[in-house]
Design an enzyme around this catalytic site. Structure first.
Site, short mmCIF file in Angstrom:
data_model
loop_
_atom_site.label_atom_id
_atom_site.label_comp_id
_atom_site.label_asym_id
_atom_site.label_seq_id
_atom_site.Cartn_x
_atom_site.Cartn_y
_atom_site.Cartn_z
N ASP A 128 17.49 -34.70 17.08
CA ASP A 128 18.86 -35.22 17.02
C ASP A 128 18.86 -36.69 17.42
O ASP A 128 18.33 -37.05 18.47
CB ASP A 128 19.77 -34.41 17.96
CG ASP A 128 21.24 -34.60 17.63
OD1 ASP A 128 21.55 -35.08 16.52
OD2 ASP A 128 22.08 -34.27 18.48
N HIS A 135 30.14 -44.14 18.55
CA HIS A 135 30.02 -42.97 19.43
C HIS A 135 29.25 -43.35 20.69
O HIS A 135 29.68 -43.05 21.81
CB HIS A 135 29.30 -41.84 18.69
CG HIS A 135 28.91 -40.69 19.57
ND1 HIS A 135 29.84 -39.84 20.14
CD2 HIS A 135 27.69 -40.26 19.99
CE1 HIS A 135 29.21 -38.93 20.87
NE2 HIS A 135 27.91 -39.16 20.81
N GLU A 199 30.16 -31.63 18.08
CA GLU A 199 29.72 -32.95 17.64
C GLU A 199 29.62 -32.93 16.12
O GLU A 199 28.90 -32.12 15.55
CB GLU A 199 28.38 -33.34 18.28
CG GLU A 199 28.52 -33.59 19.78
CD GLU A 199 27.33 -34.32 20.41
OE1 GLU A 199 26.20 -34.09 19.95
OE2 GLU A 199 27.55 -35.11 21.34
N GLU A 201 28.25 -34.07 12.92
CA GLU A 201 27.01 -34.73 12.55
C GLU A 201 26.62 -34.38 11.12
O GLU A 201 27.08 -33.39 10.55
CB GLU A 201 25.86 -34.32 13.48
CG GLU A 201 26.17 -34.52 14.96
CD GLU A 201 24.93 -34.47 15.84
OE1 GLU A 201 23.81 -34.50 15.30
OE2 GLU A 201 25.10 -34.40 17.07
N ASP A 233 26.62 -30.01 16.59
CA ASP A 233 25.71 -29.96 17.73
C ASP A 233 26.53 -29.68 18.99
O ASP A 233 26.81 -30.58 19.78
CB ASP A 233 24.96 -31.29 17.83
CG ASP A 233 23.92 -31.28 18.93
OD1 ASP A 233 23.32 -30.23 19.16
OD2 ASP A 233 23.72 -32.34 19.56
N ARG A 237 29.47 -30.50 28.21
CA ARG A 237 29.42 -31.82 28.83
C ARG A 237 29.18 -31.79 30.33
O ARG A 237 28.55 -32.71 30.88
CB ARG A 237 30.74 -32.56 28.54
CG ARG A 237 31.06 -32.74 27.07
CD ARG A 237 29.99 -33.50 26.34
NE ARG A 237 30.37 -33.75 24.94
CZ ARG A 237 29.53 -34.24 24.04
NH1 ARG A 237 28.28 -34.52 24.36
NH2 ARG A 237 29.93 -34.45 22.80
N GLN A 240 25.54 -31.09 30.75
CA GLN A 240 24.83 -32.28 30.26
C GLN A 240 24.85 -33.42 31.27
O GLN A 240 23.83 -34.06 31.53
CB GLN A 240 25.48 -32.74 28.94
CG GLN A 240 24.80 -33.93 28.26
CD GLN A 240 25.56 -34.38 27.01
OE1 GLN A 240 26.54 -33.78 26.60
NE2 GLN A 240 25.09 -35.45 26.39
N TYR A 244 21.11 -34.68 32.56
CA TYR A 244 20.53 -35.53 31.52
C TYR A 244 19.61 -36.64 32.02
O TYR A 244 18.84 -37.21 31.24
CB TYR A 244 21.63 -36.12 30.61
CG TYR A 244 22.23 -37.42 31.06
CD1 TYR A 244 23.14 -37.47 32.11
CD2 TYR A 244 21.91 -38.62 30.41
CE1 TYR A 244 23.70 -38.67 32.50
CE2 TYR A 244 22.47 -39.83 30.80
CZ TYR A 244 23.36 -39.84 31.85
OH TYR A 244 23.91 -41.03 32.24
N LYS A 253 22.72 -28.65 25.48
CA LYS A 253 22.69 -28.78 24.02
C LYS A 253 22.04 -27.58 23.34
O LYS A 253 22.38 -27.25 22.20
CB LYS A 253 21.87 -30.02 23.64
CG LYS A 253 22.45 -31.33 24.14
CD LYS A 253 23.58 -31.76 23.25
CE LYS A 253 23.99 -33.19 23.56
NZ LYS A 253 25.06 -33.64 22.66
N THR A 257 23.38 -24.62 17.77
CA THR A 257 23.73 -25.68 16.83
C THR A 257 24.09 -24.99 15.52
O THR A 257 23.37 -24.10 15.09
CB THR A 257 22.51 -26.61 16.60
OG1 THR A 257 22.07 -27.11 17.87
CG2 THR A 257 22.86 -27.78 15.69
N GLU A 373 34.83 -38.23 23.31
CA GLU A 373 35.36 -39.57 22.98
C GLU A 373 36.87 -39.62 23.12
O GLU A 373 37.43 -40.66 23.47
CB GLU A 373 34.98 -39.95 21.55
CG GLU A 373 33.54 -40.34 21.37
CD GLU A 373 33.27 -40.78 19.94
OE1 GLU A 373 34.04 -41.58 19.40
OE2 GLU A 373 32.27 -40.30 19.38
#
Ligand code: CA
Length: 425
Positions: A128, A135, A199, A201, A233, A237, A240, A244, A253, A257, A373
């Site tokens: 990914d 973004h 997400e 994508e 995806d 959060r 994450q 991360y 993640k 998916t 976002e």
């Protein structure tokens, strides 16, 4: 003259699957899986075509690949074979085809509405990227308000190795994952995520691979792209943000998916190629190995949409609510740059590998490709039922759609990529 099919549904406005598209997928046929091509509201069964002699005269390798239960063997054959098969499929479905051809082909059509779709390929590896600068900037502002875009972003197509085993085809449920969540002032707890996100994508399927140790030069990169699909995806959060650093995304993640079932050939997108992203003058030029030999057609004008439908909306028969509309042409890094960068250290890509763009957002409000976002807005998302969302709730169904369209040509659709959130196990 505009190509038309003898199949009326292929030429219906907004069918998304006209003769000019012909995306590949895999569907269940009894106890087997067959490769098919979408045309109008039907699927042409390629295995049945191969076995019935309709493909007579095509190279044996192509006919054999059409009999496989996954697209990997066809992906491995490369652009010349893909074009050969595409020409044959076009002539079989063309309005100019004779009555006898039409009669033979008709017996191998399956209704799309009743079909059970599978993943299009056996996906060996999933990578990914993070190719949308809009973004990356908006997300960066939330994790690092003073330093949203890290200094490597404009030099390196940033990516990470994802998890292939948990990729599922559109239409299923996504179980809300457990994970470590760290409240600001307290030690972490192990609990269901409270910050479940989607997400928006685009994924590319690798065609022919490259031998280990032999990078793919950018001039050849698109020869290694079989086609494109939609990717959601899903992201937790809260998990994450705690995990991360320093090695990047992991369990926030890898729980799932979702992929759309249809893979649109790159050839079908040729009329929608547009110039590469216009880097501001202050930005560095890409390093030479990442410079496109055809910058005037390095990007694709592909409209992307994400819709949300809550349980209450479904019960009240309220249409899904548009959360964002974006476009692939705004990516900072092109698909070819992703392929070339990925293999630039000699890493071998293989037929059926999946490379995803990362969340695709545009500069303007309303183009956000994920809920994270949208958190910069003071107000939560408001649904037609009056419900509010900061993140996804159980019962929410997220659907991604995409299409290419220009005046005088039929719409090239990507079908749907949808998933419904189920409560934690
Ligand atoms: Ca992603």
């Amino acid at each position: 003259m505009e190509l038309k099919s003898w199949l009326a549904s292929a030429d219906a406005p907004h069918s998304g699957f006209p003769l000019q598209n012909l995306p590949y997928g895999v569907f269940a046929s009894g106890s087997e899986d067959h490769i098919g091509v979408a045309i109008g509201d039907q699927i042409l069964d390629l295995r049945a075509c191969a076995r019935s002699g309709i493909f007579d005269g095509l190279p044996q390798a192509i006919v054999r690949a059409c009999e496989a239960p996954v697209l990997n063997p066809l992906m491995a054959l490369g652009t010349t074979s893909w074009s050969t098969l595409r020409r044959r499929l076009t002539s079989l479905l063309d309005a100019q085809a004779g009555r006898e051809i039409q009669r033979r082909v008709e017996t191998h059509l399956v209704s799309m509405s009743g079909a059970v779709m599978r993943l299009p390929a056996a996906i060996g590896d999933y990578t990914d990227f993070y190719a949308s600068i809009d973004h990356a900037t908006r997300v960066g502002e939330q994790f690092r308000p003073t330093n949203p875009l890290l200094p490597n972003y404009k030099y390196v197509p940033i990516g990470y190795h994802g998890r292939a085993s948990s990729i599922v085809v559109s239409g299923g449920t996504i179980r809300r994952p457990h994970g470590q969540i760290k409240p600001p002032e307290d030690p972490p707890v192990f609990a269901p995520t409270q910050s479940l996100d989607y997400e928006l994508e685009v994924g590319l399927f690798v065609g022919p691979g490259n031998p280990l140790g032999q990078p793919i030069p950018i001039a050849a990169a698109e020869d290694h792209i079989f086609g494109l699909c939609l990717v959601n995806d899903w992201s937790a959060r809260d998990i994450q943000s705690w995990e991360y650093q320093p090695l990047g995304p992991f369990l926030g993640k890898s729980f799932s998916t979702t992929l759309s079932p249809w893979v649109v050939p790159l050839e079908a997108l040729a009329p929608y190629r547009v110039p590469e992203f216009a880097r501001p003058a202050v930005d560095p030029a890409p390093l030479p190995y990442l410079q496109s030999p055809a910058p005037d057609r390095a990007a694709i004008d592909l409209t992307l949409e994400v819709y949300l439908e809550s349980n209450r909306m479904r019960q009240a028969h309220v249409a899904p609510h548009l959360l964002g509309r974006s476009n692939l042409r705004h990516l900072y890094w092109s698909l070819a740059q992703m392929v070339t960068h990925h293999s630039s250290n000699g890493c071998n890509l293989r037929p059926g590998d999946l490379l995803a763009t990362g969340t695709v957002s545009c500069p303007d409000p309303g183009s956000e490709g994920c809920l994270l976002e949208l958190r910069r807005n003071p107000e939560p998302v408001r649904l037609p039922t009056g419900e509010q969302r900061r993140f996804l709730e159980d019962g929410d169904r997220v659907t991604l759609r995409a299409y290419c369209q220009q005046a005088g040509s039929p719409r090239i659709g990507f079908g749907e990529c949808s998933g419904t959130i189920a409560g934690p196990a």
